[in-house]
Design a protein around this motif. Structure first.
Motif, PDB file in Angstrom:
ATOM      1  N   TYR A 165      47.501  52.703  60.515  1.00  0.00           N
ATOM      2  CA  TYR A 165      46.917  54.046  60.615  1.00  0.00           C
ATOM      3  C   TYR A 165      45.733  54.434  59.855  1.00  0.00           C
ATOM      4  O   TYR A 165      45.204  54.015  59.199  1.00  0.00           O
ATOM      5  CB  TYR A 165      47.694  54.631  59.872  1.00  0.00           C
ATOM      6  N   GLU A 166      45.083  55.622  60.606  1.00  0.00           N
ATOM      7  CA  GLU A 166      43.409  55.726  60.338  1.00  0.00           C
ATOM      8  C   GLU A 166      43.501  55.749  58.411  1.00  0.00           C
ATOM      9  O   GLU A 166      42.958  55.346  57.606  1.00  0.00           O
ATOM     10  CB  GLU A 166      43.156  57.386  60.601  1.00  0.00           C
ATOM     11  N   ASP A 167      44.365  56.407  58.159  1.00  0.00           N
ATOM     12  CA  ASP A 167      44.044  57.092  56.083  1.00  0.00           C
ATOM     13  C   ASP A 167      44.353  55.384  55.922  1.00  0.00           C
ATOM     14  O   ASP A 167      44.022  55.407  54.894  1.00  0.00           O
ATOM     15  CB  ASP A 167      45.673  57.562  56.243  1.00  0.00           C
ATOM     16  N   GLU A 168      45.249  54.979  56.316  1.00  0.00           N
ATOM     17  CA  GLU A 168      46.236  53.093  55.283  1.00  0.00           C
ATOM     18  C   GLU A 168      44.730  52.396  54.831  1.00  0.00           C
ATOM     19  O   GLU A 168      45.213  51.809  54.409  1.00  0.00           O
ATOM     20  CB  GLU A 168      46.954  52.902  56.344  1.00  0.00           C
TER      21      GLU A 168
ATOM     22  N   THR B  24      41.767  52.951  55.964  1.00  0.00           N
ATOM     23  CA  THR B  24      40.841  53.122  55.038  1.00  0.00           C
ATOM     24  C   THR B  24      40.723  52.631  53.287  1.00  0.00           C
ATOM     25  O   THR B  24      40.021  52.179  52.888  1.00  0.00           O
ATOM     26  CB  THR B  24      40.725  54.980  55.736  1.00  0.00           C
ATOM     27  N   ALA B  25      42.212  53.416  53.319  1.00  0.00           N
ATOM     28  CA  ALA B  25      42.901  52.717  51.902  1.00  0.00           C
ATOM     29  C   ALA B  25      42.463  51.552  51.454  1.00  0.00           C
ATOM     30  O   ALA B  25      41.721  50.983  50.274  1.00  0.00           O
ATOM     31  CB  ALA B  25      43.890  53.610  51.586  1.00  0.00           C
TER      32      ALA B  25
END
Ligand SMILES: Cc1cc2nc3c(=O)[nH]c(=O)nc-3n(C[C@H](O)[C@H](O)[C@H](O)COP(=O)(O)OP(=O)(O)OC[C@H]3O[C@@H](n4cnc5c(N)ncnc54)[C@H](O)[C@@H]3O)c2cc1C
Ligand code: SF4
Ligand code: SF4
Lengths: 509, 419
Positions: free
Chosen positions: A301-304, A306-307
């Protein structure tokens, strides 16, 4: 040992009765083309490996009938799918019948609840993922041969996936399959009784045995595969380094970081960077001080993503990396399937461009041993190239295999001017392959991480690698294929039939 | 590192045929064939429309190249392989997908050219008296009538080649002429009628050709090179005699023939400007010379004709035209994904293997159906017959882009849609 008898008319008639005339190919061109795989071989010896006959079955039942007929007549059988295997598995060594399963490419079921699909062995991952896309699902077996290798061949080789550090490799992704034994009997292979279980402790674990045998134990016809949500985001930063050691250190740290979205990392050494630089148009130019590259890959997923990506960037920077920018990263990762076999990158010692075929040695090696293996492999190819101008060192890739960074697929790519190969150069090459395999074993590795090791040269060392396990292999082969009809000549398995040799599953001398 | 030129670098081989003996042929093509042979990975395979429906490895681009290597080694002869080369629509998808084209081919001036190779092998077969029955008959009839023997009850002959334009008052001759391919001229006459009326609406001056013969492209594709050149000669002479400077074409196949085959045949002597009508229409819409205003209430997707998108890189203009039509709901597919789509109508395949063409068309229409559309728009008359047949089974209407545009300009097209 089985010798291919002339395929007499009555046998042909039997086969035509099962398959229809259209799917029994006796023409010369059809047979020559089923003897071809990408791995180099002296072209002047092409005719040595041409099958007597090619059949194109359309169902498990037809495969079973073909095998039954072949077994009754003691005719060798070679399963062939994409024909992209690099250890000659799909090449008939004793002629006989090539069973080309590409027509069996249907999608039988997509089970959204249990996240599985059931497909014919002849389907490609590319086409399967086109169909899965609208469901938001993906089958993440992603070899560099993604556009051309097929599910049955992935089972036949127990292949390795570029993003396997996150999703696993073919053996993890294939849940179960229908399998035709050399007698023609159809069995189901997989964990437990159902088709969709990922883990069972019931009985012997046969799945591994029936994967990666290079078609020496039978033919997979229909497989049930594990599916994942189609990743929302993909990140593939490319980092440049001025020396191999920093790049090597970076890959290790990336793999050990334990980032959940980490799908894999690739390290290109300086020979590989040079090789890619030979083609200005295709490869984004980089300053001369770039000597090694690392690409890390994350899916999720995008947020994972990115992190996780921030952590990758930090690790790489701390090790002296230069980030090559989004454009290079995305572009080069998108080209991940196409960079391998670029024949026009071939060079003679004088720098002459000649079309060379691609040979790849692909050992499994622990992280700690990679630097030394690398040096010794390059040295073997250097010595060979000194003697014969038809070989070229195309450099090395190292890829993570598991999410913990324990072992790596490490490959050396050798360009071979196949058309100029004579018997002498071929013999020297076979010796070089043996030497390369020997280095892998000496450092505690395995001869092959994905392609298998049944070509001339490397295959000689397989008994050494497996030790007592090799005797078990002989016993299994003899038990399952008493007439040695399945892909005879591969993996030295003919010795299972030497009457003097009392191989009995490891309890003998 | 110092790089000397590739030792295998050659002049671009002729577009087709005329190589004479097998020996000469093999010498000419061996390096190109070997370039694929040594790659051998078959990245091209799954985009090949023939392969997608047959799954027969003998009919893949790799096999087409490998056979030449085998011929060089004395293992195969033209008679062993000729029939396999029927199984190609000349779509060009394999070339686009080939890393030797995608990445390195231009750099080394050595692209993979499967389409030309297939044509050349077919020509070699004919030169050696190895014929495919359907193609032989087709070209014989074409030779007799100077037009292709388009199927159906249509009278095909020189007297009838302008019948499609009845009532449109088109002049013959002039600096610019409209060339109409045989399928559209005799069978799907609504297409050229739509084109002519669109051009008239925009006050674009053009006439019809004096004595138009088949462009010769199909003969060249099936290996009948001598006939192809003879037809080309006729057309060029006819243009020159009438002072034609510019030829408009609506058919992508003609477009290839006029922009690739003719220049190869005639070299500098050939100074005719070739204009593709779809591109012209897109320009006219851009310039405000044509403004579609009648809403067309359809949900459509677009079928990129192989010879436009894959072989000529023309994909934007047809989309421009479609987006100018009010009322249309357009479900597009990535044009790269469309590299693997084909109607199966090209390369002479429908003449020898109509059942294969039908299967390829079915698979194309199935993909359209997956998008939930009621209409498949094409820009190639040769694709429309097989696609329509496949569309009928799924209630998907197959419409030509020119006709659709005419409709949105309130033009009553008339003519036949081949039914
Ligand atoms: C450019 C390129 C890149 C590659 N990159 C990778 C990579 O990243 N990872 C990787 O793992 N491999 C890679 N390979 C090697 C190759 O693609 C794999 O080995 C692949 O799994 C072979 O699949 P295939 O369908 O082509 O099988 P084939 O070549 O047809 O067969 C391979 C073996 O499996 C047997 N077999 C085929 N079908 C069946 C069946 N139905 N049942 C039982 N046995 C069968 C054959 O007899 C043969 O021994 C690459 C190859 C190329 C050309
Ligand atoms: S045509 Fe191109 S992609 Fe296909 S096998 Fe040959 S080199 Fe590879
Ligand atoms: S041109 Fe099209 S049909 Fe012909 S081999 Fe290539 S992909 Fe297949």
């Amino acid at each position: 040992m089985t010798v291919a008898p002339q395929l007499a008319e009555p046998v042909l008639d039997e086969l035509r009765g099962v398959l229809g005339g259209e799917h029994v190919l006796t023409g010369k061109a059809a047979r020559f083309n089923r003897a071809r795989v990408p791995a180099p071989f002296p072209v002047h010896r092409w005719a040595e490996r041409v099958p007597d006959l090619v059949v194109l079955p359309g169902s498990t039942e037809e495969v079973s009938e073909v095998v039954r007929i072949a077994n009754a007549h003691r005719i060798p059988i070679v399963p062939r799918d994409g024909g992209t295997g690099l250890t000659d598995g799909a090449v008939p060594l004793r002629r006989g019948i090539v069973v080309d399963v590409k027509r069996m490419n249907g999608i039988v079921e997509i089970d959204e609840v249990n996240r599985t699909c059931t497909v014919g062995a002849g389907i490609s991952m590319l086409k399967l993922n086109e169909v899965l896309a609208p469901y938001g699902l993906i089958y993440p077996d992603d070899p560099a041969s993604y556009p051309c290798s097929l599910v049955g061949g992935r089972i036949g080789t127990s292949g390795w996936s570029l993003i396997g550090s996150r999703y696993g490799h073919s053996r993890d992704l294939v849940l179960s399959f229908d399998f035709v034994l050399p007698s023609g009997k159809v069995i189901h292979i997989g964990d437990g009784a159902g088709r969709k279980l990922s883990k069972s402790s019931s009985g012997y674990q046969l799945k591994h045995l029936f994967m990666g045998h290079q078609g020496t134990l039978g033919i997979a016809t229909q497989a049930t595969l594990k599916l994942f949500p189609k990743p929302e985001a993909e990140l593939s930063p490319f980092f440049a380094f001025s020396d191999y050691d920093s790049a090597y250190r970076t890959v290790g740290e990336l793999a050990r970081a334990g980032v959940a979205t980490f799908a894999g990392a690739v390290l290109f050494d300086e020979w590989k960077v040079d090789y890619l630089r030979r083609d200005d148009e295709a490869y984004i130019p980089q300053p001369a001080d770039v000597r090694a590259l690392v690409c890390a890959v994350a899916y999720g997923y995008e947020d994972e993503v990115t992190a996780g990506g921030r952590r990758f960037m930090r690790i790489a920077k701390e090790n002296g990396a230069r980030y090559l920018g989004d454009e290079v990263s995305e572009g080069d990762w998108a080209a991940r399937h196409d960079r391998y076999a670029t024949p026009l990158h071939g060079r003679t010692r004088a720098g002459q461009v000649v079309p060379m075929s691609w040979h790849c040695e692909d050992a499994a090696v622990n992280y700690s041993e990679l630097p030394q293996v690398r040096l010794e492999w390059h040295e073997i190819v250097r010595r060979l190239r000194e003697r014969f101008d038809m070989f070229d060192d195309w450099g090395m890739f190292t890829y993570t295999s598991a999410n913990t960074g324990v072992d790596y697929l490490t490959e050396i790519d050798v360009g071979i001017w196949e058309q100029q190969l004579d018997d002498e150069a071929w013999a020297a090459w076979v010796q070089a392959k043996r030497d390369i395999a020997e280095v892998s074993l000496r450092y505690g590795g395995s001869i092959s991480a994905c392609h298998g090791s049944c070509r001339e040269g490397e295959v000689d060392l397989v008994p050494q690698e497996l030790g007592g396990g090799y005797d078990v292999m002989l016993a299994v082969k003899r038990a399952i294929d008493p007439n040695n009809i399945m892909n005879p000549g591969k993996y030295g398995l003919d010795r299972a039939y030497d009457t003097d040799d009392d191989t009995d599953g490891g309890t003998g001398p | 590192m110092t790089e000397t030129p590739a030792e295998h670098e050659t002049e671009a081989p002729p577009a087709s045929g005329g190589q004479g003996g097998t020996e000469e042929f093999v010498q000419h093509w061996r390096n190109a064939a070997y370039n694929c042979f040594s790659s051998g990975h078959k990245f091209c395979r799954e985009v090949c429309p023939v392969m997608q429906v047959t799954r027969n490895e003998s009919w893949t681009p790799t096999a087409f190249h490998a056979n030449v290597v085998a011929m060089e080694k004395g293992e195969l002869e033209i008679a062993d392989i000729a029939e396999d080369y029927v199984n190609c629509t000349g779509c060009g998808a394999c070339e686009l997908r080939c890393p030797n084209t995608l990445f390195t081919g231009d750099f080394y001036r050595f692209r993979t050219r499967t389409v030309d190779l297939v044509k050349a092998v077919r020509a070699l077969a004919v030169d050696n008296g190895v014929h495919q029955q359907g193609w032989q008959r087709w070209n014989l009839l074409t030779d007799e009538r100077t037009h292709e023997p388009v199927l159906g009850d249509v009278p095909v002959s020189q007297e009838h080649v302008r019948d499609w334009s009845d009532g449109l008052n088109l002049p013959v001759g002039g600096e610019t002429v409209l060339f109409v391919d045989c399928e559209a001229a005799f069978y799907r006459t609504s297409v050229p009628r739509a084109v002519a009326q669109l051009l008239q609406r925009a006050d674009y001056e053009f006439g019809l050709m004096n004595e138009q013969w088949c462009c010769g492209g199909p003969a060249a594709e099936m290996g009948y090179t001598e006939q192809a050149k003879r037809f080309a000669r006729h057309n060029l002479d006819d243009w020159r005699a009438a002072g034609v400077r510019r030829v408009l074409v609506l058919d992508p196949h003609d477009y290839i023939t006029f922009t690739e085959d003719y220049p190869a045949y005639f070299g500098d002597e050939y100074d005719i400007e070739i204009v593709l009508v779809v591109e012209l229409l897109a320009e006219m819409i851009r310039d405000g010379r044509l403004t579609p205003s009648v809403p067309v209430d359809r949900t459509v997707t677009y079928h990129d004709p192989c010879r436009l998108n894959k072989r000529k890189g023309i994909w934007k203009e047809p989309r421009e035209v479609l987006s100018a039509i009010p009322g249309l709901v357009f479900h597009d597919v990535d044009r790269v994904t469309q590299w693997s789509y084909c109607s199966g109508g090209g390369g002479g395949l429908p003449v020898e293997k109509p059942e294969l063409t039908a299967r390829i068309s079915e698979s194309r229409v199935e993909k359209a159906a997956g998008l939930g559309v009621d209409t498949l728009v094409s820009a190639c008359p040769w694709s429309e017959r097989p696609l329509s047949e496949a569309g009928d089974a799924r209630q998907i209407d197959v419409v030509d882009i020119h006709e659709l545009l005419a409709e949105s300009l309130g033009i009553e097209v008339g003519g036949s849609r081949g039914r």
